[in-house]
Design a protein around this motif. Structure first.
Motif, PDB file in Angstrom:
ATOM      1  N   SER B 113       0.823  -1.216   0.000  1.00  0.00           N
ATOM      2  CA  SER B 113       0.000   0.000   0.000  1.00  0.00           C
ATOM      3  C   SER B 113       0.854   1.262   0.000  1.00  0.00           C
ATOM      4  O   SER B 113       0.337   2.359  -0.158  1.00  0.00           O
ATOM      5  CB  SER B 113      -0.934   0.000   1.210  1.00  0.00           C
ATOM      6  N   ARG B 114       2.153   1.099   0.180  1.00  0.00           N
ATOM      7  CA  ARG B 114       3.021   2.281   0.253  1.00  0.00           C
ATOM      8  C   ARG B 114       3.830   2.473  -1.025  1.00  0.00           C
ATOM      9  O   ARG B 114       4.689   3.361  -1.087  1.00  0.00           O
ATOM     10  CB  ARG B 114       3.971   2.159   1.447  1.00  0.00           C
ATOM     11  N   VAL B 115       3.562   1.640  -2.018  1.00  0.00           N
ATOM     12  CA  VAL B 115       4.296   1.750  -3.282  1.00  0.00           C
ATOM     13  C   VAL B 115       3.473   2.573  -4.271  1.00  0.00           C
ATOM     14  O   VAL B 115       2.289   2.335  -4.449  1.00  0.00           O
ATOM     15  CB  VAL B 115       4.577   0.354  -3.878  1.00  0.00           C
ATOM     16  N   PHE B 116       4.096   3.541  -4.913  1.00  0.00           N
ATOM     17  CA  PHE B 116       3.378   4.438  -5.826  1.00  0.00           C
ATOM     18  C   PHE B 116       4.120   4.595  -7.144  1.00  0.00           C
ATOM     19  O   PHE B 116       5.343   4.718  -7.173  1.00  0.00           O
ATOM     20  CB  PHE B 116       3.230   5.839  -5.213  1.00  0.00           C
ATOM     21  N   GLU B 117       3.340   4.663  -8.184  1.00  0.00           N
ATOM     22  CA  GLU B 117       3.913   5.086  -9.477  1.00  0.00           C
ATOM     23  C   GLU B 117       4.119   6.598  -9.380  1.00  0.00           C
ATOM     24  O   GLU B 117       3.417   7.286  -8.604  1.00  0.00           O
ATOM     25  CB  GLU B 117       2.948   4.683 -10.597  1.00  0.00           C
ATOM     26  N   LEU B 118       5.045   7.140 -10.136  1.00  0.00           N
ATOM     27  CA  LEU B 118       5.414   8.551 -10.025  1.00  0.00           C
ATOM     28  C   LEU B 118       4.235   9.513 -10.169  1.00  0.00           C
ATOM     29  O   LEU B 118       4.016  10.387  -9.324  1.00  0.00           O
ATOM     30  CB  LEU B 118       6.493   8.886 -11.060  1.00  0.00           C
ATOM     31  N   CYS B 119       3.438   9.374 -11.236  1.00  0.00           N
ATOM     32  CA  CYS B 119       2.335  10.314 -11.473  1.00  0.00           C
ATOM     33  C   CYS B 119       1.280  10.242 -10.385  1.00  0.00           C
ATOM     34  O   CYS B 119       0.729  11.263  -9.974  1.00  0.00           O
ATOM     35  CB  CYS B 119       1.684  10.068 -12.838  1.00  0.00           C
ATOM     36  N   LEU B 153      -4.500   5.166 -13.409  1.00  0.00           N
ATOM     37  CA  LEU B 153      -3.846   6.462 -13.599  1.00  0.00           C
ATOM     38  C   LEU B 153      -4.701   7.352 -14.480  1.00  0.00           C
ATOM     39  O   LEU B 153      -4.602   8.573 -14.432  1.00  0.00           O
ATOM     40  CB  LEU B 153      -2.463   6.284 -14.243  1.00  0.00           C
ATOM     41  N   SER B 154      -5.521   6.719 -15.337  1.00  0.00           N
ATOM     42  CA  SER B 154      -6.483   7.481 -16.130  1.00  0.00           C
ATOM     43  C   SER B 154      -7.671   6.581 -16.431  1.00  0.00           C
ATOM     44  O   SER B 154      -7.590   5.363 -16.270  1.00  0.00           O
ATOM     45  CB  SER B 154      -5.844   7.987 -17.419  1.00  0.00           C
TER      46      SER B 154
END
Lengths: 192, 258, 458
Positions: B113-119, B153-154
């Motif tokens: 839950s703490r991993v994110f893609e940059l955007c 992301l979209s």
């Protein structure tokens, strides 16, 4: 063990834990825009709409536009003369059948066996004409099945416009194996 | 709506940078841009030195069971961090959905839950609405599939719902950048990992079609959240002798006059 | 034992004709766009998909009860119900029913289940003449081919080719390629079959447990022209076609045609409850591997499928490889998660014929997690004893490298140096990547090298 038992045992063994059925979609009442949508949608799928005030107008229109063999449910025709073999109607130029109701979202009408001389009639004729009361247009298929309820028909069908195919390079052709044209008479009589 | 840089709001945000194996080896500039961009926004960035890979290549080949040690290594490198940021939608999606540890002690679940893609990190965690960036070119946005349909992301074109795009929102903050519209907004580029070589003819056909869509609409640069898609498209563009370039979105968001 | 050509090999062949691939891809993409337009007319579209998915989930969780209920109601209405475990039994029953009644001609509307069972071939071998009455199916039947799409059987045929076929078999003028004229010729040709066949066969789109009725949807009217003129109507259905209530049809019929072709509804949705006077209706309930799939928690959701074909139309791989590349009755994304259940060796290639882009799952009207199942099938297939050993060794090596940071770093550097100093090792015909794409430029330093130099405190 019969194949039936074998299959049912396998199903019982393999089916997952009970999942409850979802809530039924909400129903809504018909509005005047439903008739507009119905006509527009039917036109979009190759059907033609004619507003009439009484069944005499329907009969006149049929006589004027179709010179070949006709089969109509309207009072003037004698259905006791029906031929027991549906194949004998292969040369029907036009069939006139009543619809129970229409569905605005897809331009379809619901017809049951009760109103047909033979189940084959709406398919075997060259041209199909349907008579629908103006007050019988429902919004969507949800209301349609609500209206059908537990009616005990032997056969019923939703028909949406003329038969069609786009199997040859996605070119839409009206008139595959069923009727080549579809004319809907919308009856605006107050009682009939 | 312009607002001042969020340096003061980003104070005390520390992230661990998770750099996909192929970016580490073949596109280090994407890692550099990601790091510099985050630092510009006031984030403290650390790079765990013994990271290797998310395990996706093995898993997509059908061998997720061979990826356990690789996943253990990932957990070792990153478990101490509150935020883990990665310039790759597919790697982040893979970690979120398929992280499988050797010993099932639940460490992985806490981490994902703490991993994110940059955007998504920039949009949803830092809430940035202004960027000091300039990239005066016609840019085509390739909506990499795993980031789009997996990480949302979209909004993808199949779904009947209002459109939104985090990558697009960020690109619109870049001065001078002109986003081109495409015929097929979110069709896959055809990379798909080993698919790109095991089904070479279809993969390349898909890539060529994507390239043609961008080129027809005047794109000078093609960007995406995933360098793997761009590696595949760039391979095609260069074989065609095209002047069109590819740039990872991190490189564009980090682009300035300097 | 003959070598099964893989999807990759067949797709490569398909891609040799560049103009045809573009045409196939663009035609199907157009249908996907029509689907989008139709779905957008229904503001509650996503909620409807969720409802349909839940109805099917519920039905599968009570499948045995609903099957029994369906049989009870149908039987009380005069329909004769048969149960068959596999394709052979299915075909055997059809043959028996025909022979018992001295019938040697059958007219058949579209049923992918009968395709799955290889029915036509079996009947022809046993002296029964079979005519497929759906225009697209008749075309591929005359051509001696299987259909390439479950809804648009001859999507891969051009009108000139169909014209030539009709000239040969129907006597149409040479060079006639107008779709309207060709369809008119087919209408005439098939009408003669409808009027003379005493036996008709259809598929089943939905079977309603509550009432014992079943629904058949067509645009052409061919199922009805067959069934209402025949003395014997046989309808084949997979066990998963059961839905609990008549009212559930409202949900599915709103989704089916919009998902398949972008039409609001098929021209005909025929509800068969009782045979007409003097005629018979037989329903054949078929397992053929479905109960096995039902028992697989990861894959049972594939049984929710209503055979709309939307996943085919959206799949960028299907559009550029064609249905025949899947070498199975039901191709495309859904086929790729159904087929391995039938034969894990023969269909091992199909779950890999995908980039896992997820578009299929997003268009599926019953929300089958197709792309997730494709991934999961990959994990299962690699466990099979005859899984590719070379690939396994390669992946094991890769896993080993990626689990050891120092080894990874050395290997990475070696790869970059090979590209820098001996590019011919990778830039050659043996490297499938290099066939139509350039290799990436090898940087001198990795990101980690840069970080060590520029950021790590000394």
């Amino acid at each position: 063990m019969t194949q039936r038992e074998k299959i049912l045992n396998a199903v019982r063994q393999n089916q997952p834990e009970m999942v409850p059925a979802p809530a039924r979609p909400a129903l809504r009442a018909s509005t005047s825009t439903d008739m507009d949508l119905f006509k527009k949608t039917l036109a979009g799928i190759g059907g033609q709409t004619i507003d009439v005030q009484n069944v005499r107008e329907v009969q006149r229109s049929i006589e004027e536009n179709f010179k070949g063999r006709a089969l109509s449910y309207l009072p003037a025709s004698d259905l006791s003369l029906r031929d027991p073999d549906p194949r004998q109607y292969a040369d029907l130029e036009v069939a006139v059948v009543p619809a129970v109701f229409g569905v605005a979202e897809n331009g379809a009408v619901w017809i049951t066996e009760k109103n047909l001389v033979h189940r084959a009639i709406p398919f075997i004729c060259e041209h199909l004409a349907v008579v629908l009361r103006a007050s019988d247009v429902l919004p969507t298929m949800h209301e349609a099945y609500e209206r059908i309820g537990s009616d005990d028909y032997g056969f019923g069908v939703f028909i949406a416009g003329p038969s069609k195919t786009a199997d040859i390079e996605q070119s839409l052709v009206l008139g595959a194996h069923g009727a080549k044209s579809f004319t809907l008479f919308i009856l605006h009589e107050s009682n009939q | 709506m312009l607002s001042a840089s969020l340096k003061n709001l980003s104070v005390n945000v520390k992230v661990a940078l998770f750099i996909p194996c192929y970016i580490d080896q073949f596109y280090p500039q994407v890692g550099v841009s990601t790091l510099e961009l985050l630092e510009k926004l006031g984030v403290t960035v650390e790079f765990p030195m013994n990271q290797t890979c998310c395990g996706q290549p093995m898993a997509n080949a059908g061998y997720e069971r061979f990826a356990k040690k690789c996943n253990d290594l990932f957990i070792d490198n990153f478990e101490g961090y509150e935020y883990i940021v990665c310039p790759s939608g597919s790697c982040v999606l893979h970690i979120k959905e398929h992280l499988k540890e050797s010993a099932d002690v639940g460490k992985g679940a806490k981490l994902t839950s703490r991993v994110f893609e940059l955007c998504e990190f920039l949009t949803d965690q830092l809430h940035i609405d202004w960027l000091d960036a300039r990239f005066p070119y016609k840019v085509g946005l390739h909506q990499s599939c795993h980031g789009q349909r997996g990480l949302h992301l979209s909004q993808s074109s199949e779904i009947v719902a209002p459109y939104f795009s985090k990558p697009e929102g960020l690109l619109k903050m870049v001065a001078g950048l002109q986003l081109v519209s495409l015929d097929r907004r979110d069709e896959c580029c055809g990379f798909g990992g080993t698919f790109s070589v095991s089904e070479e003819s279809v993969a390349v056909k898909m890539g060529k079609d994507r390239v043609a869509d961008h080129v027809t609409h005047g794109a000078e640069v093609i960007t995406a959240t995933d360098m793997s898609c761009l590696m595949h498209l760039e391979g095609i563009l260069r074989r065609q002798g095209s002047a069109v370039r590819v740039k990872h979105i991190a490189e564009i968001l980090n682009a300035s006059l300097a | 034992m003959e070598n099964q050509p893989t999807h990759a090999a067949l797709a490569e062949k398909f891609n040799k004709d560049k103009a045809r691939v573009d045409w196939h891809d663009q035609t199907l993409w157009l249908i996907r766009q029509k689907r989008d337009k139709a779905a957008a007319q229904i503001p509650e579209w996503e909620a409807l998909r969720e409802t349909a998915s839940q109805i099917k989930r519920h039905a599968l969780s009570q499948l045995s009860e609903y099957l029994v209920q369906f049989e009870e109601k149908a039987t009380a209405n005069g329909i004769i119900v048969h149960w068959v475990s596999d394709a052979e039994s299915h075909n055997g029953i059809v043959l028996r029913l025909l022979k018992e009644r001295d019938m040697d001609q059958l007219v058949k509307s579209k049923s992918m289940l009968t395709e799955e069972c290889g029915l036509n071939h079996f009947l022809e071998k046993n002296g029964i003449g079979v005519v497929d009455s759906d225009l697209g199916e008749r075309i591929v039947q005359l051509a001696g081919e299987p259909p390439s799409h479950i809804v648009l059987p001859c999507i891969h045929w051009k009108k000139e080719e169909i014209g030539a076929l009709f000239h040969q078999y129907l006597g149409t003028p040479e060079g006639l390629a107008d779709p309207q004229a060709l369809t008119a010729a087919a209408r005439k040709h098939l009408r003669e079959k409808f009027l003379t066949r005493k036996a008709a066969m259809t598929g089943v789109n939905f079977a309603v447990a509550e009432t014992g009725e079943f629904v058949v949807c067509t645009n052409e009217g061919n199922a009805d022209m067959g069934a209402h003129l025949a003395d014997l109507h046989i309808a084949s259905m997979g066990i998963e076609k059961i839905i609990p209530r008549r009212a559930d049809l409202g949900v599915f019929l709103r989704l089916l045609a919009r998902s398949a072709t972008g039409q609001p509804v098929t021209t005909y949705c025929s509800h068969f409850a009782r045979p007409r006077e003097g005629a018979e209706i037989h329903v054949i309930i078929v397992d053929n591997g479905r109960t096995v799939q039902l028992g697989r928690p990861d894959f049972r959701e594939s049984l929710k499928c209503i055979r709309c074909g939307a996943c085919f139309n959206t799949c960028p791989v299907y559009r550029r490889s064609g249905g025949h590349s899947y070498h199975t009755a039901i191709a495309g994304p859904i086929g790729s998660i159904l087929a391995p259940n039938l034969d894990m060796k023969k269909y091992a290639d199909l779950p890999f014929a995908s980039t896992l882009c997820g578009s299929c799952s997003a268009v599926c009207p019953v929300k089958i997690d197709i792309h997730t199942q494709l991934y999961k099938w990959r994990q299962e297939l690699t466990k099979e004893p005859d899984a590719d050993k070379v690939k396994k060794a390669g992946v094991q090596a890769m896993a080993s490298v990626l689990s050891h940071p120092a080894v990874y770093r050395i290997t990475g550097k070696m790869g970059r140096n090979t590209l820098r100093f001996a590019p011919f090792m990778l830039k050659n015909k043996m490297n499938p990547w290099y066939k139509q794409r350039e290799m990436p430029d090898p940087p001198k330093a990795s990101f980690r090298d840069w970080y060590l130099k520029n950021r790590l405190p000394k």
